[in-house]
Design a protein around this motif. Structure first.
Motif, PDB file in Angstrom:
ATOM      1  N   ARG A  52      -5.047  -0.949  -2.265  1.00 12.26           N
ATOM      2  CA  ARG A  52      -5.487  -0.456  -0.936  1.00 12.26           C
ATOM      3  C   ARG A  52      -6.084  -1.354  -0.017  1.00 12.26           C
ATOM      4  N   LYS A  53      -5.459  -1.026   1.158  1.00  6.75           N
ATOM      5  CA  LYS A  53      -5.859  -2.284   2.267  1.00  6.75           C
ATOM      6  C   LYS A  53      -7.442  -1.782   2.706  1.00  6.75           C
ATOM      7  N   VAL A  54      -8.341  -2.667   2.720  1.00 10.11           N
ATOM      8  CA  VAL A  54      -9.701  -2.542   2.948  1.00 10.11           C
ATOM      9  C   VAL A  54      -9.790  -3.455   4.282  1.00 10.11           C
ATOM     10  N   HIS A  55     -11.002  -3.455   4.956  1.00 12.20           N
ATOM     11  CA  HIS A  55     -11.259  -4.274   5.973  1.00 12.20           C
ATOM     12  C   HIS A  55     -11.129  -5.758   5.598  1.00 12.20           C
ATOM     13  N   GLY A  56     -10.335  -6.350   6.325  1.00 13.24           N
ATOM     14  CA  GLY A  56     -10.250  -7.839   6.240  1.00 13.24           C
ATOM     15  C   GLY A  56      -9.410  -8.160   4.934  1.00 13.24           C
ATOM     16  N   GLY A  57      -8.978  -7.136   4.015  1.00 18.13           N
ATOM     17  CA  GLY A  57      -8.055  -7.751   3.008  1.00 18.13           C
ATOM     18  C   GLY A  57      -7.548  -6.346   2.141  1.00 18.13           C
ATOM     19  N   ALA A  58      -7.506  -6.656   0.860  1.00 14.79           N
ATOM     20  CA  ALA A  58      -6.965  -5.604  -0.121  1.00 14.79           C
ATOM     21  C   ALA A  58      -7.641  -5.672  -1.443  1.00 14.79           C
ATOM     22  N   SER A  59      -7.515  -4.584  -1.906  1.00 12.55           N
ATOM     23  CA  SER A  59      -7.959  -4.413  -3.482  1.00 12.55           C
ATOM     24  C   SER A  59      -7.208  -3.602  -4.215  1.00 12.55           C
ATOM     25  N   ILE A  60      -7.163  -3.775  -5.531  1.00 12.12           N
ATOM     26  CA  ILE A  60      -6.280  -3.090  -6.459  1.00 12.12           C
ATOM     27  C   ILE A  60      -6.335  -1.621  -6.309  1.00 12.12           C
ATOM     28  N   GLN A  61      -5.205  -0.955  -6.598  1.00 17.13           N
ATOM     29  CA  GLN A  61      -5.357   0.547  -6.225  1.00 17.13           C
ATOM     30  C   GLN A  61      -5.125   0.921  -7.536  1.00 17.13           C
ATOM     31  N   GLU A  80       1.004  -1.214  -0.032  1.00 19.05           N
ATOM     32  CA  GLU A  80      -0.199  -0.116   0.126  1.00 19.05           C
ATOM     33  C   GLU A  80       0.958   1.241  -0.048  1.00 19.05           C
ATOM     34  N   GLN A  81       1.824   1.335   0.833  1.00 21.45           N
ATOM     35  CA  GLN A  81       2.774   2.319   0.923  1.00 21.45           C
ATOM     36  C   GLN A  81       3.473   2.642  -0.442  1.00 21.45           C
ATOM     37  N   ALA A  82       3.782   1.677  -1.353  1.00 24.52           N
ATOM     38  CA  ALA A  82       4.152   1.664  -2.619  1.00 24.52           C
ATOM     39  C   ALA A  82       3.137   2.014  -3.805  1.00 24.52           C
ATOM     40  N   GLY A  83       1.995   2.238  -3.204  1.00 24.74           N
ATOM     41  CA  GLY A  83       0.792   2.646  -4.167  1.00 24.74           C
ATOM     42  C   GLY A  83       0.079   1.534  -5.239  1.00 24.74           C
ATOM     43  N   LEU A  84       0.350   0.522  -4.764  1.00 20.70           N
ATOM     44  CA  LEU A  84       0.163  -0.770  -5.586  1.00 20.70           C
ATOM     45  C   LEU A  84      -1.235  -1.273  -5.260  1.00 20.70           C
ATOM     46  N   SER A 106      -3.631   3.226 -10.250  1.00 19.12           N
ATOM     47  CA  SER A 106      -2.537   4.135 -10.278  1.00 19.12           C
ATOM     48  C   SER A 106      -1.960   3.752 -11.544  1.00 19.12           C
ATOM     49  N   ALA A 107      -1.155   4.865 -11.824  1.00 17.74           N
ATOM     50  CA  ALA A 107       0.010   4.612 -12.853  1.00 17.74           C
ATOM     51  C   ALA A 107       0.716   3.521 -12.932  1.00 17.74           C
ATOM     52  N   GLN A 108       0.988   3.112 -11.784  1.00 21.40           N
ATOM     53  CA  GLN A 108       1.957   2.084 -11.417  1.00 21.40           C
ATOM     54  C   GLN A 108       1.265   0.688 -11.978  1.00 21.40           C
ATOM     55  N   PHE A 109       0.071   0.593 -11.199  1.00 24.15           N
ATOM     56  CA  PHE A 109      -0.674  -0.477 -11.366  1.00 24.15           C
ATOM     57  C   PHE A 109      -1.298  -0.734 -12.996  1.00 24.15           C
ATOM     58  N   GLU A 110      -1.894   0.433 -13.501  1.00 29.91           N
ATOM     59  CA  GLU A 110      -2.409   0.239 -14.761  1.00 29.91           C
ATOM     60  C   GLU A 110      -1.769   0.130 -15.830  1.00 29.91           C
ATOM     61  N   SER A 111      -0.101   0.321 -15.585  1.00 32.16           N
ATOM     62  CA  SER A 111       0.833   0.040 -16.672  1.00 32.16           C
ATOM     63  C   SER A 111       1.427  -1.460 -16.685  1.00 32.16           C
ATOM     64  N   ASP A 112       0.745  -2.320 -15.728  1.00 27.17           N
ATOM     65  CA  ASP A 112       0.827  -3.517 -15.880  1.00 27.17           C
ATOM     66  C   ASP A 112       0.046  -4.251 -17.181  1.00 27.17           C
TER      67      ASP A 112
END
Length: 252
Positions: free
Chosen positions: A50-59, A44-48, A61-67
């Motif tokens: 987003r932590k949600v209650h009990g887990g995580a979801s995609i964030q 999450e700190q790397a911006g990749l 961002s330019a870093q993620f969307e470039s994959d």
């Protein structure tokens, strides 16, 4: 498993599923929930993500969307239509360049009926698809493989390109601002620029959602392309800005 490897696999899971729970990840990797929480905190700190209650979801961002896995899923039908139209610009016997982009990469599905052809590419998906088709000679650009972009980049790629000449280059880009194209990765920018220099003419394939989006690095002015190929869903304001700048637009 090393923490870095585990975190990469967590991102792979999120890339496919969109979200995951701490409990599921803990069971999958046979580690404590606390360990998973630390992994998610770092990601999450790397911006990749987003932590949600009990887990995580995609964030988003330019870093993620470039994959490339994310890009292949977004506006998939629109990208197929753009690639299909771009293929009509290709004639048998030509030498063409296809970049790492998911939109330009879609050309590979339309080239079997335009043989013979020579295709120069750094796009691993295109290489895999076309090497099985008789009558299409594939020149695979070497270089350092990027898992993120599913292609090859760097000094070797650029030097190989500089020794080649092509009739047409088909490129994609992640963002259009005004009358210029941008990309978030400087190594990708350098390779795309060399592709344009190595071709007699170039076309930019971009879906309508790329207009007005930000990205870090300037790629080129849109006047460097013979035309920008996009869909008829392009915003009227963005279309007017391109027309006012004298940019040729092909709406599919």
């Amino acid at each position: 498993m090393k923490p870095d490897d585990r975190r990469q696999e967590i991102m792979d899971i999120l890339m496919e599923a969109g979200s995951a729970s701490v409990e599921d990840l803990s069971l999958r990797f046979s580690v404590s929930k606390m360990t998973i929480h630390r992994d998610l905190d770092d990601l999450e700190q790397a911006g990749l993500l987003r932590k949600v209650h009990g887990g995580a979801s995609i964030q988003s961002s330019a870093q993620f969307e470039s994959d490339f896995r994310y890009r292949e899923k977004m506006a998939a039908e629109e990208k197929r239509q753009l690639a299909s139209h771009a293929a009509t610009l290709v004639e048998p016997g030509q030498i063409i360049i296809i970049d790492d982009g998911s939109t330009a990469g879609g050309l590979a599905d339309h080239l079997a009926t335009i043989r013979p052809l020579t295709v120069i590419t750094n796009n691993l998906s295109v290489i895999v698809k076309l090497t099985a088709i008789p009558g299409i000679e594939v020149i695979s650009l070497g270089g350092q493989y990027s898992r993120k972009f599913n292609g090859f980049f760097g000094i070797v790629t650029e030097e190989t390109l500089s020794s080649l000449r092509a009739d047409i280059a088909f490129l994609s880009s992640s963002a259009i601002q005004g009358a210029a194209a941008y990309h978030q990765d400087q190594e990708v920018v350098k390779t795309k620029r060399q592709m344009m220099r190595s071709a007699s003419r170039s076309y930019l394939l971009v879906d309508h959602a790329k207009f007005g989006k930000p990205a870090l690095h300037f790629l080129t002015g849109l006047d460097g392309f013979s035309a920008v190929i996009t869909s008829d869903r392009i915003d009227a304001g963005h279309e007017a800005a391109l027309s006012d700048a004298g940019i040729s637009i092909i709406k599919v």
